[in-house]
Design a protein around this motif. Structure first.
Motif, PDB file in Angstrom:
ATOM      1  N   SER A   1       0.388   9.885   4.735  1.00 33.11           N
ATOM      2  CA  SER A   1      -0.906   9.691   5.289  1.00 33.11           C
ATOM      3  C   SER A   1      -0.753   8.287   5.896  1.00 33.11           C
ATOM      4  O   SER A   1      -1.186   7.944   6.769  1.00 33.11           O
ATOM      5  CB  SER A   1      -2.096  10.181   4.578  1.00 33.11           C
ATOM      6  OG  SER A   1      -1.933  11.361   4.106  1.00 33.11           O
ATOM      7  N   TYR A   2      -0.383   7.196   4.760  1.00 28.46           N
ATOM      8  CA  TYR A   2      -0.343   5.974   5.229  1.00 28.46           C
ATOM      9  C   TYR A   2       0.498   5.693   6.327  1.00 28.46           C
ATOM     10  O   TYR A   2       0.231   5.105   7.309  1.00 28.46           O
ATOM     11  CB  TYR A   2      -0.028   5.049   4.136  1.00 28.46           C
ATOM     12  CG  TYR A   2       0.235   3.553   4.200  1.00 28.46           C
ATOM     13  CD1 TYR A   2      -1.147   2.815   4.517  1.00 28.46           C
ATOM     14  CD2 TYR A   2       1.358   2.736   4.430  1.00 28.46           C
ATOM     15  CE1 TYR A   2      -1.182   1.540   4.684  1.00 28.46           C
ATOM     16  CE2 TYR A   2       1.337   1.540   4.632  1.00 28.46           C
ATOM     17  CZ  TYR A   2       0.302   0.767   4.862  1.00 28.46           C
ATOM     18  OH  TYR A   2       0.096  -0.674   5.210  1.00 28.46           O
TER      19      TYR A   2
ATOM     20  N   ALA B   1       1.914  16.278  -9.100  1.00 31.59           N
ATOM     21  CA  ALA B   1       1.417  14.573  -9.112  1.00 31.59           C
ATOM     22  C   ALA B   1       2.516  13.977  -8.079  1.00 31.59           C
ATOM     23  O   ALA B   1       2.062  13.274  -7.087  1.00 31.59           O
ATOM     24  CB  ALA B   1       1.853  13.870 -10.369  1.00 31.59           C
ATOM     25  N   CYS B   2       3.857  14.488  -7.798  1.00 31.62           N
ATOM     26  CA  CYS B   2       4.660  13.809  -6.867  1.00 31.62           C
ATOM     27  C   CYS B   2       4.509  14.201  -5.734  1.00 31.62           C
ATOM     28  O   CYS B   2       4.558  13.498  -4.672  1.00 31.62           O
ATOM     29  CB  CYS B   2       6.316  14.326  -7.264  1.00 31.62           C
ATOM     30  SG  CYS B   2       6.973  13.645  -8.826  1.00 31.62           S
ATOM     31  N   VAL B   3       3.943  15.482  -5.716  1.00 32.51           N
ATOM     32  CA  VAL B   3       3.399  15.868  -4.276  1.00 32.51           C
ATOM     33  C   VAL B   3       2.214  14.999  -3.808  1.00 32.51           C
ATOM     34  O   VAL B   3       2.235  14.762  -2.390  1.00 32.51           O
ATOM     35  CB  VAL B   3       3.225  17.413  -4.175  1.00 32.51           C
ATOM     36  CG1 VAL B   3       2.416  17.593  -2.826  1.00 32.51           C
ATOM     37  CG2 VAL B   3       4.409  18.138  -4.254  1.00 32.51           C
ATOM     38  N   TRP B   4       1.285  14.922  -4.547  1.00 39.43           N
ATOM     39  CA  TRP B   4       0.137  14.083  -4.208  1.00 39.43           C
ATOM     40  C   TRP B   4       0.574  12.712  -3.930  1.00 39.43           C
ATOM     41  O   TRP B   4       0.179  12.043  -2.996  1.00 39.43           O
ATOM     42  CB  TRP B   4      -0.954  13.973  -5.290  1.00 39.43           C
ATOM     43  CG  TRP B   4      -1.883  15.070  -5.178  1.00 39.43           C
ATOM     44  CD1 TRP B   4      -1.977  16.271  -5.967  1.00 39.43           C
ATOM     45  CD2 TRP B   4      -2.955  15.286  -4.448  1.00 39.43           C
ATOM     46  NE1 TRP B   4      -2.948  17.046  -5.642  1.00 39.43           N
ATOM     47  CE2 TRP B   4      -3.712  16.473  -4.583  1.00 39.43           C
ATOM     48  CE3 TRP B   4      -3.410  14.395  -3.384  1.00 39.43           C
ATOM     49  CZ2 TRP B   4      -4.687  16.815  -3.891  1.00 39.43           C
ATOM     50  CZ3 TRP B   4      -4.470  14.841  -2.491  1.00 39.43           C
ATOM     51  CH2 TRP B   4      -5.088  16.210  -2.666  1.00 39.43           C
ATOM     52  N   GLY B   5       1.372  12.014  -4.410  1.00 41.62           N
ATOM     53  CA  GLY B   5       1.895  10.822  -4.206  1.00 41.62           C
ATOM     54  C   GLY B   5       2.719  10.995  -2.921  1.00 41.62           C
ATOM     55  O   GLY B   5       2.587   9.728  -2.024  1.00 41.62           O
ATOM     56  N   LEU B   6       3.284  11.658  -2.351  1.00 42.75           N
ATOM     57  CA  LEU B   6       4.058  11.750  -1.144  1.00 42.75           C
ATOM     58  C   LEU B   6       2.974  11.968   0.083  1.00 42.75           C
ATOM     59  O   LEU B   6       3.190  11.493   0.984  1.00 42.75           O
ATOM     60  CB  LEU B   6       4.994  13.061  -1.255  1.00 42.75           C
ATOM     61  CG  LEU B   6       6.415  12.644  -1.865  1.00 42.75           C
ATOM     62  CD1 LEU B   6       7.074  14.061  -1.958  1.00 42.75           C
ATOM     63  CD2 LEU B   6       7.234  11.667  -1.116  1.00 42.75           C
TER      64      LEU B   6
ATOM     65  N   LEU C   1       0.612  -1.196  -0.073  1.00 45.96           N
ATOM     66  CA  LEU C   1       0.074   0.019  -0.124  1.00 45.96           C
ATOM     67  C   LEU C   1       0.927   1.283  -0.003  1.00 45.96           C
ATOM     68  O   LEU C   1       0.546   1.992  -0.719  1.00 45.96           O
ATOM     69  CB  LEU C   1      -0.919  -0.017   1.072  1.00 45.96           C
ATOM     70  CG  LEU C   1      -2.124  -1.102   1.122  1.00 45.96           C
ATOM     71  CD1 LEU C   1      -2.905  -0.776   2.347  1.00 45.96           C
ATOM     72  CD2 LEU C   1      -2.972  -0.888   0.039  1.00 45.96           C
ATOM     73  N   TYR C   2       1.883   1.261   0.625  1.00 42.87           N
ATOM     74  CA  TYR C   2       2.768   2.398   0.889  1.00 42.87           C
ATOM     75  C   TYR C   2       3.571   2.493  -0.657  1.00 42.87           C
ATOM     76  O   TYR C   2       3.522   3.769  -1.028  1.00 42.87           O
ATOM     77  CB  TYR C   2       3.918   2.310   2.007  1.00 42.87           C
ATOM     78  CG  TYR C   2       4.989   3.294   1.774  1.00 42.87           C
ATOM     79  CD1 TYR C   2       4.643   4.442   2.373  1.00 42.87           C
ATOM     80  CD2 TYR C   2       6.303   3.392   1.223  1.00 42.87           C
ATOM     81  CE1 TYR C   2       5.415   5.598   2.579  1.00 42.87           C
ATOM     82  CE2 TYR C   2       6.908   4.441   1.072  1.00 42.87           C
ATOM     83  CZ  TYR C   2       6.801   5.686   1.861  1.00 42.87           C
ATOM     84  OH  TYR C   2       7.565   6.507   1.827  1.00 42.87           O
TER      85      TYR C   2
ATOM     86  N   ALA D   1      -0.129   3.856  10.003  1.00 45.42           N
ATOM     87  CA  ALA D   1       0.389   3.068  10.510  1.00 45.42           C
ATOM     88  C   ALA D   1       1.093   3.145  11.931  1.00 45.42           C
ATOM     89  O   ALA D   1       1.176   2.399  13.076  1.00 45.42           O
ATOM     90  CB  ALA D   1       1.829   2.746   9.713  1.00 45.42           C
ATOM     91  N   ALA D   2       1.436   4.462  12.188  1.00 44.41           N
ATOM     92  CA  ALA D   2       1.811   4.955  13.549  1.00 44.41           C
ATOM     93  C   ALA D   2       0.911   4.801  14.740  1.00 44.41           C
ATOM     94  O   ALA D   2       0.980   4.409  15.653  1.00 44.41           O
ATOM     95  CB  ALA D   2       2.763   6.341  13.582  1.00 44.41           C
TER      96      ALA D   2
END
Length: 358
Positions: free
Chosen positions: A165-166, A155-160, A134-135, A170-171
Motif C-alpha cells: 500500500s505504501y 501476520a506476514c500477509v498483513w505486513g506485505l 516507512l516501507y 509512492a507511485a
C-alpha cells in the motif's frame, strides 16, 4: 534497497507462502533468500566503474533467479521432503522469495538488470529511496507479529499488504509530482527533455527532478504539500563538451549505458594529473553526488584511458555539509518554505542560473 529491507521482504514473502505449512521456519528461510542476490557485492570486477555497473547484474536476473529457484525446489523436494509441501509449493516459495528482491530494487533510482544477459540496461521506475524507513517498518511490524504470535501466515500477509500500500502511495505521489512539474518544464521548452523524477532521501513527500538539456541540466524539488507554489528550476553546467572524449573510452561507454544522459563531465587535477571525471547525477543531489569516476588522464598532450578507474568524493561542498543539507531537506517536507537551494552546495563555476530566492 538496503539489506535489512530485502531480508524483511523475503521473510514476509516466505511466511505468506509457506507460513501455514512451515511456520516460522518459512520466515527465516525467506529472510536468507531475500538477501542472497546482494552477495554479489563481495565480487571485485577490477575497478570502480565495473564494480558499480556490474552490481545487480547476473545475481538479480529474473532468468537466473528463476532457474536457481527451480533447482532449489527440486533439491528440497528430493532431500528434505515434507508431506504437505508439494514441488509446486516449493517452487512458488523459492521463486517469490528470490525475484521479489530485484523487483523491489527496480523501484529505486539505479534499478536493476532484470533481463540479464540481455543487454537492455537497468530497469528502473524510482518511487522509493534506497532506504525508506516507512516501507521497512511496515514489513517489520508484520514479521514481529509473525514471530511472537500464533498466526505466522496472516501476520506476514498483513505486513506485505501494508508495505505494498505504501508503494502504491509512492507511485501516486510520483504521478502527482510529474503533473505539477510539467507546466514548469513546458515553459522552459523542456517538455520532451530527458528527465528523472525520484524521491529525496528517506521519504516520499519531497521529490527531486533532474532534467537534461544539452550542455545543461536542471534541478527542481517538488513537495506534495507545496500547494499552489510552482516548482523552481536551478540550472547547472554539465560539461557536455567532454562527453565525446568520455564516450571514446570503454569505461565512458559503460557509464553511459548505465546512467543514460544523467552524467556530468569535467577535467580537474587528480594526483598531479589532468583527469577526465564523470559524475552520475542520479544519486544524491548537486554538491553531494557520491559516484564520480576517473576515466582518462592527459599525458604528453594526448588523453589515455586510466588503467584502473577510481571512485572519487565530490569536492564541491565548500558552502555546507551533508548534515546541513539533510536538515534543510527535513524542513522542506511540509511545504515550499524554507526552500532547499541546491546551488548553496555547488561551486560557483557550475551554476548557470539560480532562482532569486536562492
Amino acid at each position: 534497497m538496503d539489506s535489512l529491507t530485502q531480508a524483511a521482504l523475503g521473510a514476509a514473502v516466505g511466511g505468506a507462502v509457506l507460513g501455514r505449512r512451515l511456520g516460522r521456519k518459512a520466515v527465516l528461510l525467506g529472510a536468507l533468500l531475500g538477501t542472497l542476490p546482494d552477495l554479489d557485492v563481495v565480487l571485485d570486477y577490477g575497478d570502480a566503474v565495473a564494480n558499480v555497473t556490474e552490481h545487480r547484474g547476473v545475481s538479480h536476473s529474473l532468468f537466473v533467479l528463476t532457474g536457481l529457484a527451480s533447482l532449489l525446489a527440486l533439491l528440497f523436494q528430493r532431500f528434505a521432503p515434507i508431506r504437505n509441501i508439494s514441488l509446486g509449493h516449493w517452487w512458488t516459495f523459492f521463486v517469490l522469495c528470490l525475484v521479489s528482491h530485484p523487483l523491489l530494487d527496480a523501484l529505486t533510482t539505479y534499478g536493476t538488470q532484470l533481463w540479464w544477459p540481455l543487454d537492455a540496461g537497468p530497469s528502473a521506475y524510482p518511487i522509493v529511496f534506497i532506504i525508506d524507513p516507512l516501507y521497512t517498518l511496515a514489513l517489520l511490524g508484520g514479521l514481529l507479529a509473525a514471530l511472537v504470535g500464533p498466526r505466522v501466515r496472516r501476520a506476514c500477509v498483513w505486513g506485505l499488504a501494508l508495505s505494498c500500500s505504501y508503494l502504491l502511495f509512492a507511485a501516486g505521489a510520483k504521478l502527482t509530482v510529474e503533473q505539477r512539474l510539467a507546466p514548469a518544464l513546458a515553459a522552459r521548452g523542456l517538455a520532451s527533455a530527458p528527465r528523472l523524477v525520484q524521491p529525496t532521501p528517506f521519504n516520499t513527500l519531497v521529490w527531486r527532478a533532474t532534467v537534461i538539456d544539452g550542455d545543461d541540466h536542471y534541478e527542481a524539488l517538488v513537495g506534495l504539500f507545496d500547494g499552489a507554489a510552482p516548482p523552481s528550476l536551478e540550472r547547472y553546467r554539465r560539461g557536455a563538451e567532454w562527453q565525446p572524449l568520455a564516450l571514446s573510452h570503454p569505461r565512458g561507454e559503460r557509464l553511459a549505458w548505465f546512467a543514460g544522459p544523467f552524467l556530468r563531465y569535467e577535467v580537474r587535477d587528480h594526483q598531479g594529473q589532468e583527469t577526465l571525471i564523470a559524475t552520475d547525477l542520479r544519486l544524491g543531489f548537486p554538491g553531494f553526488h557520491p559516484f564520480a569516476f576517473t576515466l582518462a588522464t592527459r599525458e604528453g598532450g594526448t588523453w589515455q584511458p586510466v588503467l584502473v578507474s577510481e571512485q572519487l568524493a565530490s569536492p564541491y561542498q565548500a558552502n555546507g555539509d551533508r548534515r546541513q543539507a539533510l536538515a534543510r531537506l527535513a524542513s522542506r517536507l511540509w511545504g515550499p518554505e524554507p526552500p532547499l537551494c541546491t546551488s548553496h552546495f555547488v561551486a560557483a563555476e557550475w551554476i548557470v542560473e539560480a532562482p532569486s530566492h536562492c
